[in-house]
Enzyme design. Sequence first.
Site, PDB file in Angstrom:
ATOM      1  CB  CYS A 171      41.380  35.091  35.297  1.00  0.00           C
ATOM      2  SG  CYS A 171      40.579  33.877  36.337  1.00  0.00           S
ATOM      3  CG  HIS A 224      46.143  32.680  37.858  1.00  0.00           C
ATOM      4  ND1 HIS A 224      46.028  33.925  37.262  1.00  0.00           N
ATOM      5  CD2 HIS A 224      44.904  32.134  37.803  1.00  0.00           C
ATOM      6  CE1 HIS A 224      44.770  34.104  36.879  1.00  0.00           C
ATOM      7  NE2 HIS A 224      44.067  33.036  37.191  1.00  0.00           N
ATOM      8  CD  GLU A 225      44.401  28.050  37.725  1.00  0.00           C
ATOM      9  OE1 GLU A 225      43.381  27.943  38.422  1.00  0.00           O
ATOM     10  OE2 GLU A 225      44.416  28.676  36.648  1.00  0.00           O
ATOM     11  CG  HIS A 238      41.497  30.882  40.785  1.00  0.00           C
ATOM     12  ND1 HIS A 238      40.553  31.889  40.768  1.00  0.00           N
ATOM     13  CD2 HIS A 238      42.089  30.920  39.563  1.00  0.00           C
ATOM     14  CE1 HIS A 238      40.599  32.510  39.591  1.00  0.00           C
ATOM     15  NE2 HIS A 238      41.522  31.946  38.841  1.00  0.00           N
TER      16      HIS A 238
HETATM   17 NI    NI Z   1      42.121  32.289  36.834  1.00  0.00          NI
END
Ligand code: NI
Length: 179
Positions: free
Chosen positions: A101, A146-147, A150
Site C-alpha cells: 500500500c 483494497h481501495e 480505504h
Molecule cells: Ni492502499
Amino acid sequence: MLYLNYMAILEILQYPDLRLRTKATPVTDVKDPQIKKIIDDMFETLYKTPNCAGLSATQLNLQNPPRITVIDESSTNKQPFCLINPVITVTEGKSNYVEACMSVYPDYNISGKVARPDRITFTALDRDGTLLEIAAEGFFSRCVQHEIDHLNGIIYLDHLSSLKRKMVDKKIKKILLKM
Ligand code: NI
C-alpha cells in the site's frame, strides 16, 4: 481576470496516521467543481507516484474526504478509472494474494498476504456521474477491494494474521526510528 486552476500532487498519508481511519463521506453532487478538482488532483498524484495502481481520498491529506477512488493498473497510464461511491454487490471465490500500500511505506518492501474474494461485481459513478456496473477479477478486483477498504478506514494490514501483523508492526517501528 485570468484564472489558472493548477493540478496539485497531494500528500499520501502514512500509517499509523489516524486520518487513514476516517470513513469517507458519500458524494452527493458529482458536478460540484470541488469534487472535480479533487478527482483531477487524485489522478495527478496517482500518475506522479511510482508503482501506484490506486488511491483513495482517505489516504490523502483532505478534510472530510469524499468516497472517491482512482485506479489505473496499466503501465501506460491509459486506463483511468474514477470510482465515486463504489459498492460491491457480488463476491465469488476466495484466494490469497500479496498486497502492499502507498500508505504503508512502499519504499521499504512491506507487504502481506490477504485473503479476498477472487471475483466481484461493483457499482460506482464515474467522473461524469454515469452509473457503472463492472464485473472484475484478478488484479483489478483486488485493487477495487483494497481501495474500498480505504474508504471505510480499513488498511490491508488489518486483514493479516496477528503473528504477521506483529512482524510488520515491528518492521514499521524500525523504519520510523530511522526517519
Ligand atoms: Ni492502499
